[in-house]
Design a protein around this motif. Sequence first.
Motif, PDB file in Angstrom:
ATOM      1  N   CYS A  56      -7.575   1.286  -6.592  1.00 20.40           N
ATOM      2  CA  CYS A  56      -6.155   1.021  -5.596  1.00 20.40           C
ATOM      3  C   CYS A  56      -5.037   0.959  -6.753  1.00 20.40           C
ATOM      4  N   ALA A  57      -4.299   1.861  -6.281  1.00 19.82           N
ATOM      5  CA  ALA A  57      -2.967   2.234  -7.173  1.00 19.82           C
ATOM      6  C   ALA A  57      -2.201   0.987  -7.025  1.00 19.82           C
ATOM      7  N   MET A  58      -2.089   0.206  -6.093  1.00 15.80           N
ATOM      8  CA  MET A  58      -1.441  -1.222  -6.161  1.00 15.80           C
ATOM      9  C   MET A  58      -2.258  -2.375  -6.303  1.00 15.80           C
ATOM     10  N   CYS A  74       0.949  -1.109   0.109  1.00 21.10           N
ATOM     11  CA  CYS A  74      -0.096   0.025   0.023  1.00 21.10           C
ATOM     12  C   CYS A  74       0.747   1.483  -0.042  1.00 21.10           C
ATOM     13  N   ILE A  75       0.422   2.231  -0.872  1.00 14.74           N
ATOM     14  CA  ILE A  75       1.341   3.754  -1.071  1.00 14.74           C
ATOM     15  C   ILE A  75       0.345   4.537  -0.168  1.00 14.74           C
ATOM     16  N   LYS A  76      -0.519   4.345   0.676  1.00 12.74           N
ATOM     17  CA  LYS A  76      -1.155   5.245   1.318  1.00 12.74           C
ATOM     18  C   LYS A  76      -1.933   6.497   0.495  1.00 12.74           C
ATOM     19  N   CYS A  77      -2.212   5.963  -0.666  1.00 16.63           N
ATOM     20  CA  CYS A  77      -2.800   7.345  -1.663  1.00 16.63           C
ATOM     21  C   CYS A  77      -4.147   7.472  -1.179  1.00 16.63           C
ATOM     22  N   TYR A  78      -4.766   6.905  -0.285  1.00 15.11           N
ATOM     23  CA  TYR A  78      -6.280   7.188   0.216  1.00 15.11           C
ATOM     24  C   TYR A  78      -7.420   6.989  -0.775  1.00 15.11           C
ATOM     25  N   GLY A  79      -6.913   6.304  -1.848  1.00 17.41           N
ATOM     26  CA  GLY A  79      -7.977   6.233  -3.083  1.00 17.41           C
ATOM     27  C   GLY A  79      -9.024   5.447  -2.512  1.00 17.41           C
ATOM     28  N   CYS A  80      -8.817   4.207  -1.864  1.00 16.01           N
ATOM     29  CA  CYS A  80      -9.627   3.375  -1.437  1.00 16.01           C
ATOM     30  C   CYS A  80     -10.826   3.847  -0.474  1.00 16.01           C
ATOM     31  N   LEU A  85      -8.880  -5.708  -2.602  1.00 13.54           N
ATOM     32  CA  LEU A  85      -9.559  -5.290  -1.265  1.00 13.54           C
ATOM     33  C   LEU A  85     -11.041  -5.481  -1.087  1.00 13.54           C
ATOM     34  N   LEU A 135      -4.515  -3.814  -4.795  1.00 15.97           N
ATOM     35  CA  LEU A 135      -4.739  -4.927  -3.570  1.00 15.97           C
ATOM     36  C   LEU A 135      -6.132  -5.393  -3.947  1.00 15.97           C
ATOM     37  N   PHE A 150      -3.728   1.245   9.208  1.00 15.44           N
ATOM     38  CA  PHE A 150      -4.122   2.037   8.360  1.00 15.44           C
ATOM     39  C   PHE A 150      -5.246   1.060   7.327  1.00 15.44           C
TER      40      PHE A 150
HETATM   41  S1  SF4 Z   1      -6.047   2.546  -2.788  1.00 15.50           S
HETATM   42 FE1  SF4 Z   1      -4.606   0.842  -2.203  1.00 15.50          FE
HETATM   43  S2  SF4 Z   1      -2.549   1.990  -2.330  1.00 15.50           S
HETATM   44 FE2  SF4 Z   1      -4.209   3.394  -2.036  1.00 15.50          FE
HETATM   45  S3  SF4 Z   1      -4.433   3.730   0.056  1.00 15.50           S
HETATM   46 FE3  SF4 Z   1      -6.030   2.332  -0.716  1.00 15.50          FE
HETATM   47  S4  SF4 Z   1      -4.866  -0.046  -0.548  1.00 15.50           S
HETATM   48 FE4  SF4 Z   1      -3.393   1.859  -0.250  1.00 15.50          FE
END
Ligand code: SF4
Lengths: 141, 404
Positions: free
Chosen positions: B352-354, B292-298, B358, B356, B330
């Motif tokens: 999600c940029a990575m 996770c790069i903590k982009c807060y997208g999710c 989710l 995951l 997080f």
């Molecule tokens: S969208 Fe993916 S990369 Fe971005 S904060 Fe959520 S889990 Fe992390």
Amino acid sequence: MDSFKPKIVGLFCNWCSYRGADLAGTSRLKYAPNVKIIRVMCSGRVDERLVLKAFALGADGVLVCGCHPGECHYHKGNLNARRRITGLKPFVEAIGIGKERLRLEWISASEGPKVAETVNSFTQTIKQLGPSAFNRRRNEH
Amino acid sequence: MKGDVYIASSTDKEVLEKAECGGVVTSLLKFALESKRADAVLAVKARDGNRYDGTPVLISQPDKVIETAGTLHCTSPNIARYVKEYTDGASDLKIAVVVKPCDAKAIIELAKRTQVKMDNLILIGLNCTGTLPSVKAKKMMKEVFGIDPTDVVAEDIDDDRLVITLADGTQKEKTLMELEEQEYGRRENCRRCETNIPTMADIACGKWGTSDKGTTFVEACTEKGANFIDAAISAGCISIRQPNPEAVQLRRKKDDAAIQSAKQWQERDFSSLKQMSSDERFEYWFGQFERCIKCYGCRDACPICYCKDCNLEADRGLVPPGEVPPDIMFPMVRITHVMDSCVNCGQCQDVCAMELPLSRLIFMLNRDLYDIFKYEPGVDIGQLPPLRTVTEQELSLSGVDVAF
Ligand code: SF4
Ligand code: SF4
Ligand code: SF4
Ligand code: FES
């Protein structure tokens, strides 16, 4: 594994189980010394963050204790706790912490012996399970 | 009346020409504006004609509604968050919103959290058996269908097949099974989704149960929806007839088949996770969370994450600032905050940029919680989130497990 000393975090309600633990102490009941008791004003204060933070910081088990249903000083705080803990179990199970490491008990202020029993049996369970995945990971790295 | 069903089609020539399946949705939207029952309609339009880039549009002029006619399958705009963020939850605007089942469910969950003013909305639902992720869909058009993605003028999913129509009128099709075995096909949350007919919306429209082209099967799912349809019929915007029992039966059969297929996907996706040992699960998920790069997208995409003052923000003291991957609190808090109400819309996983998985995890947890609490997210506005709502009756349950 015999050398494994489980670290257990107890989140105990001030009005019941925390006093129950006091009573167990003054009655000189012997019980496993593995629980670090944190006093909360009501089991309803315990949310997912407290439980998960305890695991993340290295608890092998988390024991939440509150007043019996109908006896909560804030009426339904313990019922909130019951829903949250019940609901958290599938999560801790799914991500590999293990649902047996999270337990909820009702213990009133007069139930000193139940504090001793609960702590002993939970400690036993955690001993059998071994260190939590978080702790194993930490030791490996 | 609530529960009434119709076979309907538009009476508007222009709409009939452009729309698929009788143009009922387009005509209902036009009617909403013309009759001033809505100040605006919210629907999806291909951005600059690009079918892989559907964008929500808020329209207030009746003659512009036609631009949204036809269904886009290779895009999944976030309708619920649009309503919340860009119209201030419809606080002072009456909107007719075109919704897929997951959009309707997400809006209802937001309404439970007082983020959307339901009284100002009329939800016009579309049957849905899935949408495709746009980037992969384009790749699929090239590599599996051997065509230029921009040549596609229509897609359709029916009877477990994806049918695409090209500009020159030719059609190509493949079974979803075949596509999905190759990791193409529908978004993974759509494969698992059991809600095909949006009965939680005010009106549910779809072609299941229609035999002749140019018609739509319409169900009035709420009193509000029924009144709206009655008014549209009286105004002469749509013409209707009663579906025969076979049509009703056919619709139900198609729904049942799609539900069965969704259940199989759930079983497949979830059992692979559940069959792992506890240690394997831990390694798997913490391996994912470490990406996770903590982009807060999710969080920003999720309709359940509505908080103005989110716990995950740097100033809340739970997740230390400036760390990537973020502290393990997080993902754990994000997931546990929404798992009881997840509507399986897949938006978190889409953004999600990575990449995951989710929604696979969160919806799996949601189904586990359903088994315990019998809470079905996004269906009944009076039913409140089970991890946040206790009842008086529970005072008499003495055990430490919730068991209903
Ligand atoms: S969208 Fe993916 S990369 Fe971005 S904060 Fe959520 S889990 Fe992390
Ligand atoms: S957690 Fe993901 S799939 Fe579930 S409601 Fe939120 S965005 Fe949708
Ligand atoms: S993660 Fe939790 S606090 Fe943050 S927006 Fe989502 S529900 Fe709210
Ligand atoms: S006061 Fe003890 S659980 Fe609420």
